[in-house]
Design a protein around this motif. Structure first.
Motif, short mmCIF file in Angstrom:
data_model
loop_
_atom_site.label_atom_id
_atom_site.label_comp_id
_atom_site.label_asym_id
_atom_site.label_seq_id
_atom_site.Cartn_x
_atom_site.Cartn_y
_atom_site.Cartn_z
N VAL A 1 0.84 -1.19 0.00
CA VAL A 1 0.00 0.00 0.00
C VAL A 1 0.88 1.24 0.00
N GLY A 2 0.54 2.18 -0.87
CA GLY A 2 1.21 3.46 -0.85
C GLY A 2 0.28 4.49 -0.23
N MET A 3 0.71 5.12 0.85
CA MET A 3 -0.14 6.13 1.46
C MET A 3 0.47 7.50 1.26
N ILE A 4 -0.24 8.34 0.50
CA ILE A 4 0.21 9.72 0.29
C ILE A 4 -0.74 10.61 1.06
N THR A 5 -0.24 11.30 2.06
CA THR A 5 -1.14 12.12 2.84
C THR A 5 -0.39 13.33 3.39
N ILE B 1 0.26 -7.07 4.72
CA ILE B 1 0.15 -5.69 4.23
C ILE B 1 1.40 -4.92 4.60
N SER B 2 2.05 -4.32 3.62
CA SER B 2 3.14 -3.40 3.94
C SER B 2 2.76 -2.02 3.43
N VAL B 3 3.05 -1.02 4.22
CA VAL B 3 2.62 0.34 3.90
C VAL B 3 3.82 1.27 3.78
N ILE B 4 3.84 2.01 2.67
CA ILE B 4 4.85 3.08 2.55
C ILE B 4 4.10 4.40 2.70
N THR B 5 4.53 5.23 3.64
CA THR B 5 3.84 6.50 3.85
C THR B 5 4.72 7.66 3.40
N LYS B 6 4.11 8.59 2.66
CA LYS B 6 4.86 9.78 2.24
C LYS B 6 4.03 11.04 2.43
N ASP B 7 4.73 12.12 2.69
CA ASP B 7 4.08 13.39 2.95
C ASP B 7 3.91 14.20 1.66
N GLN C 1 2.79 17.34 1.57
CA GLN C 1 2.88 18.77 1.90
C GLN C 1 1.69 19.57 1.43
N ARG C 2 0.58 18.90 1.16
CA ARG C 2 -0.64 19.53 0.64
C ARG C 2 -0.42 20.19 -0.71
N LYS C 3 0.58 19.73 -1.44
CA LYS C 3 0.84 20.32 -2.76
C LYS C 3 0.50 19.29 -3.82
N PRO C 4 -0.39 19.63 -4.76
CA PRO C 4 -0.80 18.63 -5.76
C PRO C 4 0.35 18.12 -6.62
N ASP C 5 1.30 19.00 -6.96
CA ASP C 5 2.38 18.53 -7.84
C ASP C 5 3.25 17.50 -7.11
N ILE C 6 3.50 17.75 -5.82
CA ILE C 6 4.28 16.78 -5.04
C ILE C 6 3.50 15.46 -4.95
N ALA C 7 2.20 15.54 -4.73
CA ALA C 7 1.38 14.34 -4.59
C ALA C 7 1.44 13.49 -5.86
N VAL C 8 1.35 14.11 -7.02
CA VAL C 8 1.41 13.35 -8.27
C VAL C 8 2.76 12.69 -8.44
N GLN C 9 3.83 13.44 -8.09
CA GLN C 9 5.17 12.87 -8.24
C GLN C 9 5.37 11.69 -7.30
N LEU C 10 4.80 11.80 -6.08
CA LEU C 10 4.90 10.67 -5.15
C LEU C 10 4.13 9.46 -5.68
N ALA C 11 2.95 9.73 -6.27
CA ALA C 11 2.16 8.63 -6.83
C ALA C 11 2.96 7.94 -7.93
N ASP C 12 3.58 8.73 -8.80
CA ASP C 12 4.43 8.16 -9.86
C ASP C 12 5.53 7.30 -9.26
N LYS C 13 6.16 7.84 -8.21
CA LYS C 13 7.25 7.10 -7.58
C LYS C 13 6.76 5.78 -7.02
N MET C 14 5.66 5.82 -6.30
CA MET C 14 5.18 4.61 -5.65
C MET C 14 4.74 3.56 -6.67
N ILE C 15 4.16 4.02 -7.76
CA ILE C 15 3.70 3.07 -8.78
C ILE C 15 4.89 2.54 -9.58
#
Lengths: 315, 327, 378
Positions: free
Chosen positions: C28-32, C59-65, C67-81
């Motif tokens: 599981v990738g958790m971006i929050t 279940i293993s979980v990777i959590t990433k922050d 920072q409430r910034k959409p561009d960071i969130a998309v980049q993290l999603a790309d990274k996790m996938i």
């Protein structure tokens, strides 16, 4: 018997007056922020983007003391003291090294300071907003003139704002410290030649600015919220104020504060109403609010285009 | 200068090495990160022209970054929904072709930097810093409250725009496209700096009065630099939208202006490759610190302050000194 | 420069050390949002989720922050996938970030389980078979507030929300169910915290009730100033401004206010009791709405894992769709657009000893779904 129409326009007039008071109240708070900012620029030539952090530190100190002692008045004192102490420490450790640097270094270093202080406060206090409320004495409303009732606390804020403006006026025109500050504003080399301990003077001025911001943070925090990052929106507004007023001028800061406060408040309420004359209601609300939120920046750009160094600035 | 050139070669080597590693180790995210560095580097190179070489301290370059980004987003959004962009005086439709989007993004950024520059350059010093900030804030609040293009929610374009014969969704291909623009903007900056025009705007940074007395209209020079600077940053914004397949008002936030400025300073002001090194350092810091602590911004702030207080000439400047010693 | 390369090298090693999952394991990738403004919400979602999957070895979980910034969130999603090869993404708090991340995720063939945001676009035209919302569609709580206003006999409401898409959805949601007239409708500036001007408008408007949606610090400011203004009108709003994390900051100004929520800590079922107790003993604080959503998201995932292997996406999707888990909210099922059908309660802010909290006073809307089901062609 009044006809419904005159009754209506009387209502509008009352509302307008009340909104004017709200604008002035907002303005006096902006003044507390911008007076320190402009003083620090005037005396030391420093652009301090981290000024909003003292607003935050003041509010957090107040919330901390209020939680311990349950006294609002002690909390206000704590906000002054907390921000002043933080101001002195930061001035001695970091800010002092920036006076001789150019504006660019100052902008960047104080930008970095925002990151550091915001995250540091979050570290200590956690991510949730803190509780701070106004004392019971100031809760509720009072009638002023007939038909108009207004919040006691907001009147208190206006009163405090003008009290501090007066205090600053006396400090600068009538005291020895004031003479040095004015001398510093006019000629920085001269004052050190006169044998004034310049670095102590700078620390004092910085602490005064920080504590004013801290007081503003506590007073506003009590009716808004005490949370990390609360200083940033008001910081940018304070910069708008001092730029409009002319950087370095306290009189300019006062005029600019009231101008910005009133423009913002009146604009965001009456602009949508005004637009309703031309367009359909929900569109007018949306477009009106959009332009309303840009209004003070438009005001600032207009003033700078006409007077490139602000209303009371030295060119 | 020779030493700096030596370093620039190393930087070019890294620009090739890092994505190659990404391919070899099957780490496409690494290429994505490198692309981000390259794009933010372009934004910094744009700002560096105004800030580093001409002394125009703009705290409003987020405006141009955002405009480039939104032009790209809006054109592509219209192409996606098959709607015309506007129907008067001629019907214009959106597009998802990079080759069409880039010139438009460049033109619109240039137009905005011209208008903002024209008004802002009447002021100087702190007033200039603040008026550029004010213009960026104006656009920021406008983009939040204007509902047609998503407001605060931003605009998702789902797929990257297309480029003839290239699969832009492939990280490496898109990296190459960004790299091309990086080299192009470095080339343009280099040509500018060494031209007579470049001499005049660098002289303005030293002493504007003296330049005036030679009979050069400094206002026009500064305006032109500002427009070129804003346009390059706008182009970076366009690429950034494609990188994320998404654009939102955060790109117009004043923190963006601050960060672009940080890239320039971290790397070393008025150094051609400075902003690129600064951006790389910033991203590396964000990634490493962020994986250790939630409070990474605290440490970031601390490091920035230390750099500004004790390493004024930036990272490249540090190396420069060191090498000179060794010689 | 050497330091720089070692950092990069370390990054590479970190990224390549991803484990190979056998059929029963799920990554599981958790971006929050864990830093910056609004991080309280992200921390609660994360803690709720982690509590739900605690001790589950599959279940293993990777959590990433983000920072409430959409561009960071998309980049993290790309990274996790792309790099971490996660199977499921979750965690996003804000609608604007969800609008950026969800399309990117489902288009790359991964599941997204939303523990908080539910923008209308993703419920209607932009719905996707791999996207499940475990919280609510954004309009839901506002619709329930409108429903409550009818039953409380309000005839003339003054409504306000910030001028951004979620704010517009809020007022639309309220108006969709509210049958009375509007005394006024205001869009405030996003992030605004002083409402003197708006409160003056309310006073002058002749309204008999106030509905507001002002999340985070905005709501704290509004409630305090409203109660100081001496206006005695009843106030109703969605739970966001009256939830556990924020109530302490609002203080007594919130007492007695009605708010709508799909969850409350006094919902009477075994799953909820266990959740509230476990959360308290694990983290030493009362759980919030967001924590309950994170927890339910975790439980949903576990329920699907017991029925199907993640590699068999079709079966796994069917298993998710059945929502065969005991939710902290009691009855819970998915509509055809993968958004919840659930009861929405009306809560009242009360004091338990010295602690402000909520208790349920009635059910606002029973088995409530959302208005966008028919727009979704899956």
């Amino acid at each position: 018997m009044k006809s419904p129409k005159t009754n209506n326009s009387l209502m509008t007039l009352i509302l307008f007056f009340e909104q004017l008071l709200n604008g002035i109240q907002f303005g006096t708070m902006l003044f507390l922020m911008s007076a320190g900012l402009t003083l620090i620029f005037g005396v030391m030539g420093l652009i301090n983007l981290a000024h909003g952090s003292f607003y935050m530190i003041g509010a957090f100190s107040a919330a901390l003391i209020a939680a311990l002692t349950e006294s609002f008045w002690l909390a206000l004192l704590a906000s002054l003291a907390g921000a002043a102490i933080a101001g002195v420490l930061i001035e001695i450790i970091i800010i002092r090294r920036l006076y001789r640097r150019d504006h660019l270094d100052q902008v960047l270093a104080t930008f970095a300071l925002i990151l550091l202080l915001s995250e540091g406060v979050r570290w200590c206090f956690g991510a949730f907003p803190l509780y701070l409320n106004i004392p019971n004495v100031l809760n509720g409303t009072v009638p002023i003139f007939d038909n108009i009732i207004y919040s006691k606390y907001r009147l208190f804020i206006i009163f405090m704002g003008f009290l501090i403006a007066l205090g600053l006026y006396i400090l600068i025109t009538k005291t020895r410290l004031g003479i040095r500050i004015r001398a510093g504003q006019n000629d920085r080399q001269m004052i050190s030649a006169l044998g004034v301990d310049i670095s102590k003077l700078y620390t004092i001025v910085f602490a005064i600015g920080a504590s004013l911001a801290g007081l503003a943070g506590a007073m506003i925090g009590a009716i808004q919220s005490v949370e990390v990052g609360m200083g940033e929106p008001i910081l940018i507004l304070a910069f708008v104020v001092i730029v409009i007023g002319g950087i370095g001028s306290i009189k300019g800061a006062l005029v600019g504060s009231i101008l910005v406060g009133v423009t913002d408040t009146i604009g965001r309420i009456f602009l949508p109403e005004l637009l309703k004359v031309f367009m359909e209601s929900s569109n007018a609300t949306s477009v009106g609010s959009s332009i309303g939120s840009m209004l003070i920046y438009i005001l600032m750009a207009l003033i700078l285009i006409i007077k490139p160094s602000g209303l009371f600035g030295k060119s | 200068m020779i030493i700096e050139k030596f370093f620039n070669k190393w930087i070019m080597f890294f620009l090739i090495l890092i994505p190659t590693c990404g391919v070899i180790f099957d780490e496409p995210y690494f290429i994505t990160l490198a692309t981000k560095v390259v794009i933010l580097g372009i934004a910094g190179i744009g700002l560096n022209l105004a800030l580093g070489y001409c002394g125009l301290i703009s705290l409003g370059h987020a405006a141009f970054f955002g405009i480039g980004g939104y032009v790209t987003g809006i054109l592509s959004f219209h192409a996606l929904n098959d709607e015309v962009l506007f129907s008067w005086p001629l019907a214009v439709s959106g597009s998802s072709e990079m080759l069409i989007i880039w010139p438009i993004a460049i033109l619109v950024s240039a137009l905005f930097s011209f208008i903002i520059g024209l008004l802002s350059l009447r002021t100087s010093g702190v007033y200039f810093i603040m008026i550029t900030l004010a213009f960026a804030q104006m656009l920021y609040f406008f983009s939040i409250s204007w509902p047609n293009y998503g407001g605060e929610d931003g605009l998702s374009i789902y797929m990257r725009n297309s480029f003839p014969m290239v699969n832009t969704m492939d990280p490496l291909s898109f990296y190459m496209i960004s790299l091309f623009w990086l080299l192009f903007s470095i080339f343009i900056s280099l040509r500018l700096i060494n031209s007579p025009f470049g001499m005049s705007f660098q002289a303005i940074k030293q002493n504007e009065e003296r330049v005036k007395s030679v009979g050069i209209e400094t206002f026009k020079v500064k305006l032109l630099v500002f427009v070129i600077s804003g346009t390059i940053t706008g182009l970076a914004g366009s690429l950034y939208t494609d990188l994320n397949r998404f654009v939102s008002p955060t790109v117009l936030d004043w923190h963006t202006s601050g960060e672009i400025m940080v890239f320039v300073i971290l790397g070393g002001m008025a150094r051609l490759y400075g902003p690129l090194v600064g951006a790389a350092f910033f991203i590396a810091l964000e990634q490493t610190l962020g994986s250790y602590t939630e409070n990474w911004q605290f440490w970031l702030g601390l490091i920035l302050i230390l750099v500004i207080l004790y390493a004024r000439s930036g990272i490249l400047g540090l190396f420069d000194k060191k090498l000179k010693h060794e010689k | 420069m050497r330091k720089f390369t070692t950092t990069l090298g370390a990054l590479l090693v970190m990224a390549t050390s991803s484990t190979f999952a056998d059929g029963h394991k799920v990554k599981v990738g958790m971006i929050t949002t864990l830093s910056g403004g609004g991080s309280g919400l992200g921390i609660d979602v994360r803690d709720g989720f982690m509590l739900a999957v605690k001790g589950n070895k599959n279940i293993s979980v990777i959590t990433k922050d983000d920072q409430r910034k959409p561009d960071i969130a998309v980049q993290l999603a790309d990274k996790m996938i792309q790099s971490d090869k996660v199977d499921v993404l979750t965690g996003i708090i804000w609608s604007n970030l969800a609008m950026a991340v969800v399309p990117a995720t489902v288009n790359q063939g991964k599941f997204y389980l939303s523990p908080n945001a539910g923008p209308s676009k993703l419920a209607g035209k932009g719905c996707h078979k791999n996207y499940f919302n475990v919280a609510w569609q954004n309009d839901n709580l506002h619709e329930a507030a409108g429903g409550y206003a009818n039953s409380a006999g309000f005839k003339n409401s003054f409504i306000l929300a910030p001028n951004y898409p979620a704010g517009k959805d809020a007022l639309t949601g309220y108006k969709r169910f509210f049958k009375g007239k509007l005394a006024g409708e205001i869009y405030t500036k996003l992030g605004q915290k002083d409402y003197a001007a708006e409160i003056a408008q309310i006073r002058a408007s002749g309204a008999d009730s106030v509905f507001f949606f002002l999340p985070g610090g905005m709501g704290i400011g509004f409630m305090k100033q409203f109660s100081q203004s001496g206006i005695k009108l009843p106030v109703v709003g969605p739970a966001f401004s009256f939830d556990q994390g924020i109530l302490k900051a609002v203080g007594d100004a919130a007492l007695g206010v009605k708010n709508t929520s799909q969850w409350s800590k006094d919902i009477d079922n075994a799953a909820n009791k266990k959740f509230v107790n476990d959360f308290k003993s694990e983290y030493g604080r009362l759980p919030s709405l967001y924590a309950s959503q994170g927890y339910d998201t975790g439980k949903l995932l576990i329920s699907a894992m017991s029925k199907a292997k993640i590699k068999d996406m079709d079966k796994f999707r069917d298993a998710l769709r059945k929502a065969d888990f005991s939710s902290t909210r009691g009855k819970f099922s998915f509509d055809t657009n993968h958004h919840p059908i659930q009861d929405i309660y009306v809560r009242e802010v009360i004091k338990e000893g010295k602690t402000l909290t909520n208790k349920i006073v009635s059910v606002g809307l029973k088995d409530h779904s959302n208005a966008y089901v028919s727009d979704c062609k899956m």
